[in-house]
Motif scaffolding. Structure first.
Motif, mmCIF file in Angstrom:
data_model
loop_
_atom_site.group_PDB
_atom_site.id
_atom_site.type_symbol
_atom_site.label_atom_id
_atom_site.label_comp_id
_atom_site.label_asym_id
_atom_site.label_seq_id
_atom_site.Cartn_x
_atom_site.Cartn_y
_atom_site.Cartn_z
ATOM 1 N N GLN A 66 -9.930 11.514 -6.011
ATOM 2 C CA GLN A 66 -10.810 11.494 -6.770
ATOM 3 C C GLN A 66 -11.944 11.592 -6.535
ATOM 4 N N PHE A 67 -12.276 11.356 -4.891
ATOM 5 C CA PHE A 67 -14.229 11.550 -4.402
ATOM 6 C C PHE A 67 -13.645 12.996 -4.536
ATOM 7 N N GLY A 68 -12.639 14.714 -4.745
ATOM 8 C CA GLY A 68 -13.252 15.539 -4.437
ATOM 9 C C GLY A 68 -11.949 16.452 -3.226
ATOM 10 N N GLU A 69 -11.685 15.541 -2.248
ATOM 11 C CA GLU A 69 -11.407 15.956 -1.008
ATOM 12 C C GLU A 69 -10.075 16.301 -1.508
ATOM 13 N N PRO A 70 -9.822 18.235 -0.832
ATOM 14 C CA PRO A 70 -8.828 18.887 -0.927
ATOM 15 C C PRO A 70 -7.908 18.030 -0.133
ATOM 16 N N LEU A 71 -6.702 17.833 -0.732
ATOM 17 C CA LEU A 71 -5.565 17.702 0.504
ATOM 18 C C LEU A 71 -4.599 18.446 0.226
ATOM 19 N N VAL A 72 -4.224 18.694 1.497
ATOM 20 C CA VAL A 72 -3.044 19.857 2.045
ATOM 21 C C VAL A 72 -2.376 19.635 3.030
ATOM 22 N N LEU A 73 -1.100 19.884 2.314
ATOM 23 C CA LEU A 73 0.620 19.172 3.507
ATOM 24 C C LEU A 73 0.713 20.510 3.612
ATOM 25 N N SER A 74 0.737 21.004 4.745
ATOM 26 C CA SER A 74 1.352 22.348 5.087
ATOM 27 C C SER A 74 2.862 22.238 4.870
ATOM 28 N N GLU A 75 2.912 21.237 5.531
ATOM 29 C CA GLU A 75 4.734 21.465 5.863
ATOM 30 C C GLU A 75 6.188 20.049 5.311
ATOM 31 N N GLU A 76 7.299 20.411 5.007
ATOM 32 C CA GLU A 76 8.350 19.253 4.847
ATOM 33 C C GLU A 76 7.458 18.185 5.492
ATOM 34 N N ARG A 77 7.746 16.868 4.652
ATOM 35 C CA ARG A 77 8.043 16.130 5.416
ATOM 36 C C ARG A 77 9.005 14.980 4.221
ATOM 37 N N THR A 78 9.337 14.102 5.434
ATOM 38 C CA THR A 78 10.542 13.226 5.023
ATOM 39 C C THR A 78 10.377 11.432 5.563
ATOM 40 N N ILE A 79 10.895 10.853 4.371
ATOM 41 C CA ILE A 79 10.683 9.577 4.672
ATOM 42 C C ILE A 79 12.402 8.869 4.799
ATOM 43 N N ALA A 80 12.778 7.831 4.897
ATOM 44 C CA ALA A 80 13.753 7.157 5.454
ATOM 45 C C ALA A 80 13.569 6.858 4.327
ATOM 46 N N LEU A 81 15.025 5.995 3.848
ATOM 47 C CA LEU A 81 15.252 5.132 2.292
ATOM 48 C C LEU A 81 16.545 4.171 3.147
ATOM 49 N N PRO A 82 15.974 2.714 2.502
ATOM 50 C CA PRO A 82 14.758 2.442 1.741
ATOM 51 C C PRO A 82 13.724 2.634 2.606
ATOM 52 N N PRO A 83 12.490 2.795 2.006
ATOM 53 C CA PRO A 83 11.806 2.647 3.010
ATOM 54 C C PRO A 83 10.545 1.490 2.964
#
Length: 694
Positions: A66-83
Motif C-alpha cells: 500500500q505504501f509503494g514498497e516493492p516486495l520481492v520473494l526470490s525463492e520458494e517458501r514452505t509453511i507447515a500445516l496447520p499453520p
C-alpha cells in the motif's frame, strides 16, 4: 524535514548524520511514490499450493504494498500445516471467516556496524537490508479491493449450440442474468429501454436454425460486452488512497474443507493498476472513462435484428459467380470459411524482407493471401476447374430434398453432373475431406446438413480436386480388379458349358425315374388287391430291388451336384435345377429343388396306394399306427393339392410337400409291424428317394 524536502550540499559544509539520513529518507519516499503510481497488489507469481495435505508452498514473485514498497520473494517458501498464526494484526483482514491469510510484508534487517580500525575513527554506518517475510494471520482479506473473480455473471455459461443450431443450455437463464447485472439495483449501467428490449428476446420452437444461431450468437456477444463494461467499472471504482496502519499484500487464504487444507487465491490482493493508467488504456473521457465500452454495449443491444424467415414458395435456382466469389445480398463477393484448426505457420505468407526499415508496413503486405485465403489455411481451394462458384447461404432453412433437386437441375443445365449429399450434421462432419462453406463449385461434392425435419441448417463441400486425387490413386487397383473379374468371367463361361452338358444327362435320368415310379405304383396297386400277410416280406423285398435301381441315378446326381456347387461359389447366387420333362427350375426361393407337378401328383398317387395297403393289414403292433396313418394321409393330401396348383412358381413347394409325405410314409410302414431288418432297408430306400429331391 518533511518527506518532500531534501538537503543540498555545498563545498566546505559540515554535514551531520541527520542531514545525510534526510537525503536517504527523501530518496526512499520518492521510490515509494513511484511504486504507488505503478499499482498495488500481486504483480507476478506468488501463487500457493498445498502439497501432501501438510505443507503450503508459496512460489517466488513480485508485489507492491500500500505504501509503494516493492516486495520481492526470490525463492520458494514452505509453511507447515496447520499453520501457527502470528500476533500482528492488519486492518484489511477480518477474523470472522476463520482460516488463515498469508501476508507478504516488507522487512528491514540491520547488520551491526563494523569496528573501527583506522586512526581517529569514531565508528562506521549501519548496513540495512530490505527484504520480505511471510506472515500467517488468522482471518480473511476484506475491504475495497479488485475482486472481479467474484463477479456473479462469470458463473453463467454462454449459450452453446448443437450442430443443427439448437441451444444446448438455457437462453432465458443467460438473458435474465445479463439483464439483472445491467439493471445494477437502482443504478442501471445502460439505457433502461435497451434492458427491456433484451428481456423481450426469446427463442421459440418455430424459429429456423439460422434465426436460433443469430439469437444465441447475439446474446453471447452481449454477455462478453457486459463483462467488459463490468470489469471497467470495477477498475474505475478503485481508490488511489490505500492508507493502512500496517502495509502488506495478502497472497491468499488457507483453510480446511472437510478436514482437507486448501489454498484459495481468490481472497488475495489482486493487482490494481492506477486509475490514470486505466483511463488512458480504455480511451474514455474523464467524465465517463467507461463510455466507449458502454456505447459499444448499447449499440449491440439496439442493433438486435434477427434474420427474416426463409421466404415461402419454391426454392429459386442459384446464381453462379466467377473466380471464387459467392452471391451475398445480390453481389458476388469472396467469403472463404477457415478450417477448424489454423496451421501453426500461418504467418509465413505474410512475411517479407523490408529493404528500408523506416518504410511503414502495409497490411496486408501483398494481395494473394487476401484473394486466395486457402493459401493461408492450407485447405482445398474452390473454383479449381474454373466452373464458377454457387452461393449457398440462401438455401439455409429450406427443405434439403428440394434444394438438392434445384441444384441438380441447375448443374445439369450447365452440362455438369451433380454430386450432392443430404446428411445429418454429425454425418457431414465425419465425411472425409468435408469443409464448412458458404458456397461451392459445381464440380465439388456438395454437402447439405439437415435437421430432423429435413431442413438445411448448414452447407459445406468436399473439394473436387480432392476427389480427383482419390480417383487417381484408386485407378491402378480398379484396373487390377477389372482384369481379375474378366478372367473369372472367362472361367465361369467354361464351367457353364460343362454344366449345361451335365443337365442334359440329368434330364434323361429323371425321365427314367418317372418310369420307375410308375412301375412302383403298379406294384402297390397289385399289392393292395391281393395282400397276403405271409408274403409281405417278399413284396417288400421286390420293392427293395426296384428302389436299388435308383442307386446309379443318385451317383450321377452327386457328380452333377458337385459341379453345381462350383458354379454357385463362382457366381454367388441360386442355381437352376432340372425339371422332369425338360427345362430348369429356379431355386433361389428355398432350399429344395423344384419338382415337376406331374411327378409330384404321381408320388401322391403312389403314397395313397401305400397308405391303403398299410391300413388293410389285419393287425398292427404299434398302438400309434392309426395316428401315423392319419398323418401320412394328411401329408399325401397336401402334396396332391400343391401339385394341382396352377401357380408356375410353386415347384419348390411341391418338393417340400414331397419330402414331408415321404417322412410320414416311412414312419407308417415301420409302425405296421414289419421285421426290423426289412423296416431298416425300406427306411433307407425311402430316404434315398427323398434325397433325390433335396
Amino acid at each position: 524535514m518533511t518527506p518532500h524536502q531534501y538537503p543540498v550540499f555545498e563545498e566546505g559544509q559540515t554535514l551531520t548524520e541527520a542531514e545525510l539520513n534526510d537525503l536517504r529518507d527523501f530518496l526512499h519516499e520518492r521510490d515509494r511514490l513511484v511504486g504507488r503510481m505503478i499499482g498495488f497488489g500481486v504483480n507476478c507469481g506468488l501463487g500457493g499450493m498445498v502439497k501432501a495435505g501438510a505443507t503450503l508452498t508459496i512460489r517466488p514473485g513480485l508485489a507492491v504494498d500500500q505504501f509503494g514498497e516493492p516486495l520481492v520473494l526470490s525463492e520458494e517458501r514452505t509453511i507447515a500445516l496447520p499453520p501457527t498464526a502470528v500476533t500482528p494484526s492488519y486492518d484489511f483482514i477480518a477474523t470472522g471467516p476463520g482460516g488463515f491469510s498469508v501476508v507478504l510484508e516488507a522487512t528491514d534487517t540491520i547488520e551491526p556496524a563494523p569496528e573501527c580500525g583506522e586512526e581517529g575513527c569514531a565508528g562506521h554506518s549501519e548496513l540495512h537490508t530490505r527484504g520480505v517475510a511471510l506472515r500467517i494471520v488468522a482471518g480473511r482479506v476484506t475491504g475495497t479491493r479488485m475482486d472481479f473473480s467474484a463477479e456473479p455473471l462469470l458463473s453463467v455459461e454462454p449459450i452453446r449450440l448443437a450442430l443443427d443450431s439448437t441451444p444446448i443450455n438455457s437462453y432465458p437463464t443467460l438473458r435474465n442474468a445479463i439483464a439483472t447485472r445491467l439493471t445494477n439495483g437502482t443504478q442501471p449501467l445502460v439505457d433502461t429501454a435497451l434492458i427491456a428490449k433484451l428481456q423481450a428476446t426469446s427463442i421459440v420452437s418455430a424459429d429456423q436454425a439460422g434465426v436460433k444461431g443469430y439469437k444465441c450468437g447475439w446474446l453471447n456477444m452481449v454477455l462478453f460486452a457486459t463483462l467488459d463494461l463490468l470489469r471497467i467499472e470495477a477498475l474505475i471504482r478503485l481508490s488511489c488512497d490505500r492508507s493502512t496502519t500496517r502495509p502488506g499484500v495478502v497472497l491468499g487464504w488457507v483453510h480446511q474443507v472437510s478436514s482437507t487444507w486448501v489454498f484459495d487465491c481468490a481472497f488475495r490482493h489482486a493487482w490494481e493498476p492506477p486509475r490514470g493508467f486505466t483511463e488512458a488504456f480504455l480511451g474514455g473521457t474523464c467524465a465517463d472513462p467507461a463510455g466507449s465500452f458502454r456505447d459499444e454495449l448499447e449499440a449491440l443491444l439496439a442493433g438486435y435484428a434477427p434474420p427474416e424467415p426463409v421466404p415461402g414458395g419454391t426454392t429459386p435456382p442459384p446464381v453462379k459467380c466467377p473466380k471464387g466469389s459467392i452471391l451475398i445480398g445480390g453481389k458476388c463477393i469472396n467469403i472463404y470459411y477457415p478450417p477448424p484448426k489454423i496451421p501453426d505457420h500461418w504467418q509465413i505468407p505474410w512475411e517479407f524482407e523490408l529493404l528500408d526499415p523506416k518504410v511503414p508496413i502495409w497490411y496486408p503486405p501483398y494481395e494473394r493471401p487476401w484473394k486466395e485465403p486457402w493459401t493461408i489455411y492450407e485447405t482445398e481451394q474452390w473454383n479449381r476447374f474454373d466452373d464458377g462458384v454457387i452461393g449457398a447461404t440462401d438455401y439455409v432453412g429450406r427443405p434439403g430434398s428440394e434444394v438438392r433437386n434445384v441444384l441438380e437441375g441447375f448443374i445439369a443445365e450447365d452440362g455438369g453432373l451433380a454430386d450432392i449429399r443430404v446428411l445429418a450434421p454429425a454425418e457431414a462432419q465425419a465425411l472425409d475431406g468435408y469443409l464448412p462453406s458458404g458456397g461451392f463449385s459445381p464440380s465439388d461434392t456438395i454437402v447439405l446438413s439437415v435437421d430432423s425435419a429435413g431442413v438445411v441448417v448448414a452447407t459445406g463441400r468436399v473439394a473436387a480436386v480432392r476427389n480427383t486425387r482419390l480417383v487417381g490413386a484408386a485407378l491402378p487397383a480398379a484396373l487390377g480388379a477389372a482384369t481379375a473379374a474378366q478372367a473369372a468371367a472367362t472361367e465361369l463361361k467354361g464351367l457353364s458349358a460343362g454344366f449345361e452338358t451335365r443337365f442334359d444327362a440329368m434330364d434323361q435320368t429323371i425321365t427314367g425315374l418317372g418310369g420307375n415310379l410308375t412301375t412302383l405304383q403298379t406294384d402297390f396297386l397289385a399289392y393292395k388287391t391281393s395282400f397276403d400277410p405271409g408274403s409281405f416280406d417278399t413284396r417288400v423285398g421286390t420293392l427293395e430291388q426296384d428302389l436299388k435301381q435308383f442307386g446309379t441315378v443318385q451317383g450321377r446326381i452327386d457328380v452333377l451336384e458337385g459341379k453345381i456347387e462350383i458354379i454357385t461359389k463362382v457366381g454367388g447366387g441360386g442355381r437352376p435345377e432340372p425339371r422332369i420333362g425338360g427345362g430348369f427350375a429356379d431355386t433361389t426361393a428355398g432350399p429344395h429343388r423344384g419338382i415337376d407337378k406331374a411327378l409330384g401328383q404321381g408320388i401322391a398317387d403312389f403314397a395313397e396306394t401305400t397308405i391303403a395297403a398299410m391300413r388293410s393289414l389285419p393287425s398292427a403292433g404299434n398302438r400309434n399306427f392309426k395316428r401315423y396313418a392319419a398323418a401320412a394321409d394328411r401329408a399325401k393330401t397336401e402334396l396332391a393339392a400343391t401339385a394341382a396348383s396352377e401357380a408356375p412358381a410353386d415347384e419348390p413347394m411341391v418338393a417340400a410337400a414331397t419330402l414331408e409325405m415321404l417322412s410320414t410314409l416311412r414312419t407308417l410302414v415301420k409302425a405296421a409291424g414289419v421285421s426290423p431288418d426289412l423296416g431298416r432297408q425300406l427306411d433307407a430306400q425311402l430316404r434315398e428317394l427323398g434325397g433325390l429331391m433335396q
